[in-house]
Structures are given as C-alpha cells and as structure tokens.
Write a protein that holds these residues in place. Structure first.
Motif, PDB file in Angstrom:
ATOM      1  N   ALA A  41       0.831  -1.209   0.000  1.00 37.31           N
ATOM      2  CA  ALA A  41       0.000   0.000   0.000  1.00 37.31           C
ATOM      3  C   ALA A  41       0.867   1.262   0.000  1.00 37.31           C
ATOM      4  N   LEU A  42       1.915   1.285   0.829  1.00 36.52           N
ATOM      5  CA  LEU A  42       2.810   2.441   0.873  1.00 36.52           C
ATOM      6  C   LEU A  42       3.506   2.633  -0.463  1.00 36.52           C
ATOM      7  N   LEU A  43       4.099   1.566  -0.975  1.00 38.88           N
ATOM      8  CA  LEU A  43       4.838   1.652  -2.234  1.00 38.88           C
ATOM      9  C   LEU A  43       3.919   2.058  -3.379  1.00 38.88           C
ATOM     10  N   GLY A  44       2.760   1.412  -3.472  1.00 37.11           N
ATOM     11  CA  GLY A  44       1.849   1.677  -4.584  1.00 37.11           C
ATOM     12  C   GLY A  44       1.294   3.081  -4.570  1.00 37.11           C
ATOM     13  N   ASN A  45       0.844   3.550  -3.419  1.00 37.92           N
ATOM     14  CA  ASN A  45       0.226   4.879  -3.369  1.00 37.92           C
ATOM     15  C   ASN A  45       1.248   5.997  -3.517  1.00 37.92           C
ATOM     16  N   PHE A  46       2.438   5.820  -2.937  1.00 38.31           N
ATOM     17  CA  PHE A  46       3.478   6.833  -3.146  1.00 38.31           C
ATOM     18  C   PHE A  46       3.919   6.850  -4.613  1.00 38.31           C
ATOM     19  N   THR A  47       3.921   5.682  -5.256  1.00 39.22           N
ATOM     20  CA  THR A  47       4.267   5.627  -6.684  1.00 39.22           C
ATOM     21  C   THR A  47       3.231   6.369  -7.524  1.00 39.22           C
ATOM     22  N   ILE A  48       1.949   6.174  -7.213  1.00 45.74           N
ATOM     23  CA  ILE A  48       0.886   6.891  -7.924  1.00 45.74           C
ATOM     24  C   ILE A  48       1.068   8.399  -7.764  1.00 45.74           C
ATOM     25  N   LEU A  49       1.325   8.852  -6.557  1.00 43.93           N
ATOM     26  CA  LEU A  49       1.513  10.287  -6.306  1.00 43.93           C
ATOM     27  C   LEU A  49       2.716  10.820  -7.080  1.00 43.93           C
ATOM     28  N   PHE A  50       3.799  10.051  -7.091  1.00 45.38           N
ATOM     29  CA  PHE A  50       5.011  10.478  -7.800  1.00 45.38           C
ATOM     30  C   PHE A  50       4.773  10.544  -9.310  1.00 45.38           C
ATOM     31  N   MET A 289      -4.184  -1.212  -0.574  1.00 44.54           N
ATOM     32  CA  MET A 289      -3.215  -1.995  -1.330  1.00 44.54           C
ATOM     33  C   MET A 289      -3.673  -2.182  -2.775  1.00 44.54           C
ATOM     34  N   LEU A 290      -4.984  -2.472  -2.964  1.00 45.41           N
ATOM     35  CA  LEU A 290      -5.481  -2.812  -4.293  1.00 45.41           C
ATOM     36  C   LEU A 290      -5.620  -1.606  -5.219  1.00 45.41           C
ATOM     37  N   ASN A 291      -6.002  -0.458  -4.672  1.00 43.29           N
ATOM     38  CA  ASN A 291      -6.314   0.689  -5.533  1.00 43.29           C
ATOM     39  C   ASN A 291      -5.164   1.083  -6.465  1.00 43.29           C
ATOM     40  N   PRO A 292      -3.930   1.264  -5.964  1.00 40.61           N
ATOM     41  CA  PRO A 292      -2.848   1.606  -6.905  1.00 40.61           C
ATOM     42  C   PRO A 292      -2.522   0.482  -7.871  1.00 40.61           C
ATOM     43  N   TYR A 295      -5.270   0.597 -10.691  1.00 38.88           N
ATOM     44  CA  TYR A 295      -5.047   1.695 -11.641  1.00 38.88           C
ATOM     45  C   TYR A 295      -3.722   1.535 -12.372  1.00 38.88           C
ATOM     46  N   GLY A 296      -2.719   0.980 -11.698  1.00 37.95           N
ATOM     47  CA  GLY A 296      -1.432   0.787 -12.364  1.00 37.95           C
ATOM     48  C   GLY A 296      -1.489  -0.248 -13.468  1.00 37.95           C
ATOM     49  N   VAL A 297      -2.271  -1.316 -13.242  1.00 39.36           N
ATOM     50  CA  VAL A 297      -2.352  -2.412 -14.217  1.00 39.36           C
ATOM     51  C   VAL A 297      -3.319  -2.081 -15.341  1.00 39.36           C
TER      52      VAL A 297
END
Length: 315
Positions: A41-50, A289-292, A295-297
C-alpha cells in the motif's frame, strides 16, 4: 500479561486492545500478511503520487481524484497498522482513551471521505463519456479543488459526533476491546449508559453515506452505459467501458467488504468474533493496497509512465 475483566472507573485513562482473541499464538504469523499488505500500500500509493506529479500528461481530473484517493488510503492504513503490529509483535495492548477516540475518528472519517471520492470519480467518468466536449470546461482545477474540499468536509463533519458522544459516556464495566483497533461501535458498547444516540447516529451515517453514494454512482453508471450502448461498434464500446473498469473495481473492493463488516458488527451476532475482526481489517487495509495496483495495471497512461520512469534508458 493479564488484564482484569472488571474495573471501577467512569473515565478510563486507557483501553486494552486484545488483537484477535483466540489467535494470540498466531499473532506473529498473522503479522506477516499485514506487513506485506501495508508495504505494498505504501509503495503503490506513493508511486501513484510520484507518477501523477511528474507526468504532465496525467494532470487531468481523474488523476487528481486518484491522488486524493491515494493520500486517503495512506492515512487510513497508517491510522491502524502501527498499533496493530505493536500488539502482534510486542504485546503492547494499551492505548490511551484520547488516542483511541482519535483512531476511531480517523478510521470512520477517512472511510466516508474515500466513499465520497468514489462518487467524484464516477461523476468524472460520467462527464468524460456522456459530455466529452465540456469535460475540460466543467471540471476545471478550481472545481476539482471544491469537490475535493466538499468530500473532505463531509467526512470530517459527519463523523465528528462519534468521539464527542463517546467521550460523554461513563465506562464502568470494562476497558477491554476485543479488536486490533478502536472502532465506534466497539468502544461505545463498553459504556454503562444508554448509548442509543450513538448507535442510531452511527446507523444513520452508515445508511446515509452508503445509500446516497451508491445511488449517485448507480445514476452515473446508468447514464454511462446508455451512452456506451449507443456507440456504433463493439470495439468502441469495449474501449470506452475500459476507461471505467478500474473505477468499478475500486468501488467493489471498498464497498463490499465495508458493508459486510459494518452489518456483521451490528446484526451478525452468530458470526465468530475472529471473522468480525478480520473483516474489519480487510475493509481498512486491502483497498489501500489494491487501488494503486488496479489503476497501475488497468490504466495505460500510468503503465506507460511507470515504464518510462523505471526502465533503464538505452544510450
């Protein structure tokens, strides 16, 4: 360490969180998937923000709302995970009375905010598909900011009575909470007073927020589907519907376990306590965890941006 079941106080200084009663010997093992979910969740959401911040092509309403969702998910997961892991790892079960009320406030207000963001994203998809020529003029940056502010204020104001009412009740029975974190109904049930105001208000918020939000989402997607079925070719219909699929997955991953958790807490008296607790954790931890990932996939623009940022460039 053992804790008494009864105590003589009217305003407790601390509550005792038991974690998952009956599964204490497995707490360390249960912490492994919890840590994994939190790290993703941390990795995915920070990646989306970046990605959204650095990629100019993603400075659009849908991705602004996605950033609000990512921040909400980060705060929501962080509001419960550190304390949950301290219970699992160090048997650190005590939580201050004010800290407990603050935790339940964040849990519920952020859940309301996340539900509101789902509505805002449904409205964005509705405008983009049903009135594409006016999309950029209707959803300007100032309008997006106002929608975001309204969504946040709704969550803040609707949930504010939860801790204010909970603080007023006398707690003279027990200060032991059979859960991993403080939730509204689990806390007020410990009061030795008539808590019908808290209980009825909690039900009002649940059915008002869920009912209104799901109704607005259903109206938006009814119009979207009508517009999609009017498209001339099957490929055009599938491509257009594909732009909504990520949002639909987010709605399902958030609302289904959320509704199950709330309803079993209120009415599922025959459901085992462990199931109550695990479902409450699934509802709060799995969507962040799932949301990023969803959207990423499923979103080509984000996938392409990820490839450009993290694939080594050839000289």
């Amino acid at each position: 360490m053992s804790y008494p079941n009864k105590t003589d106080f009217s305003n407790p200084s601390t509550f005792i969180l038991l974690g998952i009663p009956g599964l204490e010997v497995a707490h360390v093992w249960i912490s492994i998937p919890y840590c994994t979910v939190y790290a993703i969740a941390l990795l995915g959401n920070f990646t989306i923000l970046f990605i959204v911040k650095t990629e100019q092509s993603l400075h659009e309403p849908m991705y602004y709302f996605l950033c609000i969702l990512a921040v909400t998910d980060l705060v929501l997961a962080t509001s419960i995970l550190p304390k949950t892991l301290s219970i699992f790892w160090f048997n650190s079960r005590e939580i201050g009375f004010s800290a407990c009320l603050a935790q339940l406030y964040f849990v519920h207000s952020l859940s309301v905010i996340e539900s509101g963001i789902c509505v805002a994203m449904a409205f964005d998809r509705y405008v983009a598909i049903c009135d594409p020529l006016r999309h950029s003029s209707l959803l300007t940056n100032s309008i997006i900011a106002k929608i975001g502010l309204a969504v946040v204020l709704r969550g803040v104001m609707l949930i504010l009575p939860y801790p204010l009412l909970a603080r007023q009740w006398p707690y003279c029975r027990t200060n032991i909470i059979p859960s991993t974190h403080c939730e509204h109904i689990t806390v007020v049930k410990l009061a030795c007073a008539d808590i019908r105001i808290s209980s009825y208000y909690g039900l009002f918020v649940l059915f008002f927020v869920t009912g209104v939000d799901l109704f607005l989402i259903a109206v938006s997607y009814t119009q979207i589907l009508r517009a999609i079925f009017k498209l001339p070719t099957k490929d055009a219909r599938l491509k257009t519907f594909g732009t909504c699929s990520s949002h639909l997955c987010v709605i399902l991953s958030f609302h289904i376990p959320g509704l199950f958790s709330f309803l079993t807490q209120r009415f599922g008296h025959n459901v085992p306590l462990q199931v109550h607790i695990l479902m409450a954790n699934v509802y709060l931890l799995v969507p962040p965890m799932l949301n990023p990932i969803i959207y990423g996939v499923r979103t080509k623009q984000i996938r392409d941006s990820l490839v450009r940022h993290f694939t080594p460039r050839k000289n």
